[in-house]
Design an enzyme around this catalytic site. Structure first.
Site, PDB file in Angstrom:
ATOM      1  N   ASP A 217       1.717   4.040   2.768  1.00 59.83           N
ATOM      2  CA  ASP A 217       0.682   4.889   2.159  1.00 59.83           C
ATOM      3  C   ASP A 217       1.285   6.006   1.300  1.00 59.83           C
ATOM      4  O   ASP A 217       1.360   5.868   0.088  1.00 59.83           O
ATOM      5  CB  ASP A 217      -0.252   5.460   3.234  1.00 59.83           C
ATOM      6  CG  ASP A 217      -1.661   5.716   2.721  1.00 59.83           C
ATOM      7  OD1 ASP A 217      -1.946   5.401   1.548  1.00 59.83           O
ATOM      8  OD2 ASP A 217      -2.495   6.225   3.499  1.00 59.83           O
ATOM      9  N   ASP A 218       1.688   7.108   1.929  1.00 57.70           N
ATOM     10  CA  ASP A 218       2.281   8.254   1.215  1.00 57.70           C
ATOM     11  C   ASP A 218       3.516   8.689   1.995  1.00 57.70           C
ATOM     12  O   ASP A 218       3.496   9.678   2.740  1.00 57.70           O
ATOM     13  CB  ASP A 218       1.251   9.395   1.147  1.00 57.70           C
ATOM     14  CG  ASP A 218       0.006   8.972   0.407  1.00 57.70           C
ATOM     15  OD1 ASP A 218       0.037   8.949  -0.835  1.00 57.70           O
ATOM     16  OD2 ASP A 218      -0.987   8.618   1.070  1.00 57.70           O
TER      17      ASP A 218
ATOM     18  N   HIS B 262       1.179   4.820  -2.513  1.00 61.32           N
ATOM     19  CA  HIS B 262       0.771   5.620  -3.680  1.00 61.32           C
ATOM     20  C   HIS B 262       2.049   6.256  -4.209  1.00 61.32           C
ATOM     21  O   HIS B 262       2.709   7.012  -3.477  1.00 61.32           O
ATOM     22  CB  HIS B 262      -0.219   6.710  -3.265  1.00 61.32           C
ATOM     23  CG  HIS B 262      -1.441   6.156  -2.607  1.00 61.32           C
ATOM     24  ND1 HIS B 262      -2.628   5.978  -3.273  1.00 61.32           N
ATOM     25  CD2 HIS B 262      -1.664   5.718  -1.337  1.00 61.32           C
ATOM     26  CE1 HIS B 262      -3.527   5.460  -2.449  1.00 61.32           C
ATOM     27  NE2 HIS B 262      -2.967   5.294  -1.261  1.00 61.32           N
TER      28      HIS B 262
ATOM     29  N   HIS C   6       0.862  -1.190   0.000  1.00 53.85           N
ATOM     30  CA  HIS C   6       0.000   0.000   0.000  1.00 53.85           C
ATOM     31  C   HIS C   6       0.893   1.234   0.000  1.00 53.85           C
ATOM     32  O   HIS C   6       1.263   1.746   1.052  1.00 53.85           O
ATOM     33  CB  HIS C   6      -0.924  -0.039   1.221  1.00 53.85           C
ATOM     34  CG  HIS C   6      -1.930   1.074   1.294  1.00 53.85           C
ATOM     35  ND1 HIS C   6      -3.090   0.988   2.040  1.00 53.85           N
ATOM     36  CD2 HIS C   6      -1.959   2.302   0.716  1.00 53.85           C
ATOM     37  CE1 HIS C   6      -3.785   2.109   1.918  1.00 53.85           C
ATOM     38  NE2 HIS C   6      -3.103   2.933   1.124  1.00 53.85           N
TER      39      HIS C   6
ATOM     40  N   GLU D 263     -11.223   3.596   6.102  1.00 50.50           N
ATOM     41  CA  GLU D 263     -10.176   4.509   6.598  1.00 50.50           C
ATOM     42  C   GLU D 263     -10.920   5.647   7.304  1.00 50.50           C
ATOM     43  O   GLU D 263     -10.911   5.739   8.522  1.00 50.50           O
ATOM     44  CB  GLU D 263      -9.318   5.029   5.433  1.00 50.50           C
ATOM     45  CG  GLU D 263      -8.244   6.029   5.865  1.00 50.50           C
ATOM     46  CD  GLU D 263      -7.521   6.695   4.675  1.00 50.50           C
ATOM     47  OE1 GLU D 263      -8.047   6.697   3.545  1.00 50.50           O
ATOM     48  OE2 GLU D 263      -6.422   7.266   4.909  1.00 50.50           O
TER      49      GLU D 263
ATOM     50  N   HIS E 160      -9.612   0.999  -1.198  1.00 51.11           N
ATOM     51  CA  HIS E 160      -9.539   1.678   0.096  1.00 51.11           C
ATOM     52  C   HIS E 160     -10.941   1.643   0.697  1.00 51.11           C
ATOM     53  O   HIS E 160     -11.916   2.038   0.039  1.00 51.11           O
ATOM     54  CB  HIS E 160      -9.140   3.141  -0.073  1.00 51.11           C
ATOM     55  CG  HIS E 160      -7.685   3.370  -0.326  1.00 51.11           C
ATOM     56  ND1 HIS E 160      -6.993   2.797  -1.349  1.00 51.11           N
ATOM     57  CD2 HIS E 160      -6.792   4.156   0.342  1.00 51.11           C
ATOM     58  CE1 HIS E 160      -5.734   3.209  -1.312  1.00 51.11           C
ATOM     59  NE2 HIS E 160      -5.577   4.036  -0.302  1.00 51.11           N
TER      60      HIS E 160
HETATM   61  N1  HPA Z   1      -6.500   7.473   1.320  1.00 52.55           N
HETATM   62  C1  HPA Z   1      -7.215   7.694   0.217  1.00 52.55           C
HETATM   63  N2  HPA Z   1      -6.679   8.131  -0.914  1.00 52.55           N
HETATM   64  C2  HPA Z   1      -5.375   8.351  -0.949  1.00 52.55           C
HETATM   65  C3  HPA Z   1      -4.598   8.139   0.145  1.00 52.55           C
HETATM   66  C4  HPA Z   1      -5.188   7.668   1.340  1.00 52.55           C
HETATM   67  O1  HPA Z   1      -4.556   7.453   2.394  1.00 52.55           O
HETATM   68  N3  HPA Z   1      -3.344   8.445  -0.227  1.00 52.55           N
HETATM   69  C5  HPA Z   1      -3.374   8.819  -1.521  1.00 52.55           C
HETATM   70  N4  HPA Z   1      -4.618   8.760  -1.963  1.00 52.55           N
HETATM   71 ZN    ZN Z   2      -3.775   4.788   0.528  1.00 48.59          ZN
END
Ligand code: HPA
Ligand code: ZN
Length: 341
Positions: free
Chosen positions: A281-282, A22, A20, A203, A200
């Protein structure tokens, strides 16, 4: 909080997969400014420090607004290559052996950057990461859920000529108010094309979105999923079917899904027998790469080495690798754990 430097070294060295991440979220401030200069793009921040100051998020949307703005600097094949290869180089330092990365074509095609430009740059870096760093990878095309199903369908059709390079499809961006059901027909078409499916869910959105992702989209893996505990029957199903959840602890704290790491439910997920993995994630935005996520969670939640080993094994088990390679990598984790004992 427990600080155990030997656990930290153990975590950094353990072979792991990242499922996971991006790729646009791996754009470090320094590279963002380099690409802005290279491409003559004006950014709303004066310098790297100014940009870092803006990384004070209070929810998912406050992050996404900056993340999409940052992605404007990505214009040419070389830019996508540089971004992706820089991520792989950093991942290699955490002994990441396999990556399933998300990319968001609509973020770029909306700015008139061709789909082919995006995918060619990313793919080039994936090929080089395999030969130069020994990291295997897969690409997962994500649809932006705040946009329309017809826009997602357009993205899916642009992907068809590149089918061999794309393993699956996913769903990201602003979750609340954009349920998986909105994209049912797009995912029907993706499954007909034999794409793997992830999404996703859970969250910021409710547990019912996790159910929808499974039942309406055919998701084989849930990204985040941390709100599953709101629905006990759902948790029982996730455990029974061993549906992987790709959890991103630092992201969850940065975006205030949990007020602090000590309150994260990762340990509860492990204790319940969920098929949970740890991911970044990022990483350029949330303060750490994948090993930093393991370390932060392990220290705040008191995870044992055995639990870290289980998470690393899960990362391969939950991947889309072929069976034999999964087994080989899981065996590597076991050998590493035995030699470090
Ligand atoms: N959640 C949803 N969309 C996203 C995320 C995330 O954590 N990171 C990049 N796009
Ligand atoms: Zn994500």
């Amino acid at each position: 909080m427990i600080h155990d430097p030997s656990l930290e070294a153990f975590i950094r060295g353990i072979p792991k997969a990242e499922l996971h991440v991006h790729i646009e979220g791996a754009l470090e401030p320094e590279l963002m400014f380099t690409l802005a200069r290279r491409n003559g793009i004006a950014l709303p921040w004066d310098n790297v420090d100014d940009l870092r100051q803006a990384y004070d998020f209070h929810n998912l949307q406050s992050f996404l607004d900056i993340y999409y703005r940052g992605a404007d600097v990505l214009q040419h094949v070389q830019d996508f290559y540089d971004l992706t290869f820089s991520y792989f180089k950093r991942a290699a330092e955490d002994n990441v052996r396999h990556v399933e990365l998300f990319f968001d074509p609509q973020t770029h095609t909306r700015r008139d950057v061709p789909f082919e430009t995006v995918i060619t740059g990313i793919r080039g870096a994936c090929v080089d990461a395999e030969s130069r760093l020994g990291i295997s990878s897969r690409m997962i095309l994500c649809f932006l859920r705040h946009l329309s199903p017809s826009s997602a369908l357009e993205s899916l059709r642009l992907a068809v000529p590149f089918r061999p390079w794309i393993c699956g499809v996913g769903l990201d961006s602003s979750e609340a108010g954009n349920p998986p059901s909105k994209f049912q027909s797009v995912f029907d078409e993706a499954r007909e094309e034999n794409f793997r499916v992830v999404a996703h869910a859970g969250e910021e959105g409710p547990a019912s979105y996790i159910r929808e992702a499974l039942d309406l989209l055919g998701a084989q893996r849930i990204d985040h999923g941390v709100r599953c505990f709101e629905d006990e029957e759902l948790v029982e199903r996730l455990v029974r079917e061993q549906i992987p959840l790709t959890v991103c602890p630092l992201s969850n704290v940065k975006l205030r899904v949990f007020p602090e790491m000590a309150q994260h439910n990762l340990k509860r997920m492990i204790d319940r027998g969920l098929m949970v993995t740890v991911n970044s994630d990022d990483p350029a935005y949330f303060g750490g790469y994948v090993a930093d996520n393991y370390v932060a969670a392990a220290q705040a939640l008191g995870l044992t080495r055995a639990e870290v080993v289980a998470l690393a094994k899960n990362s391969f088990q939950a991947s889309f690798l072929v069976h034999d390679r999964k087994l080989a990598l899981i065996a590597e984790v076991e050998r590493y754990a035995a030699s470090a004992a």
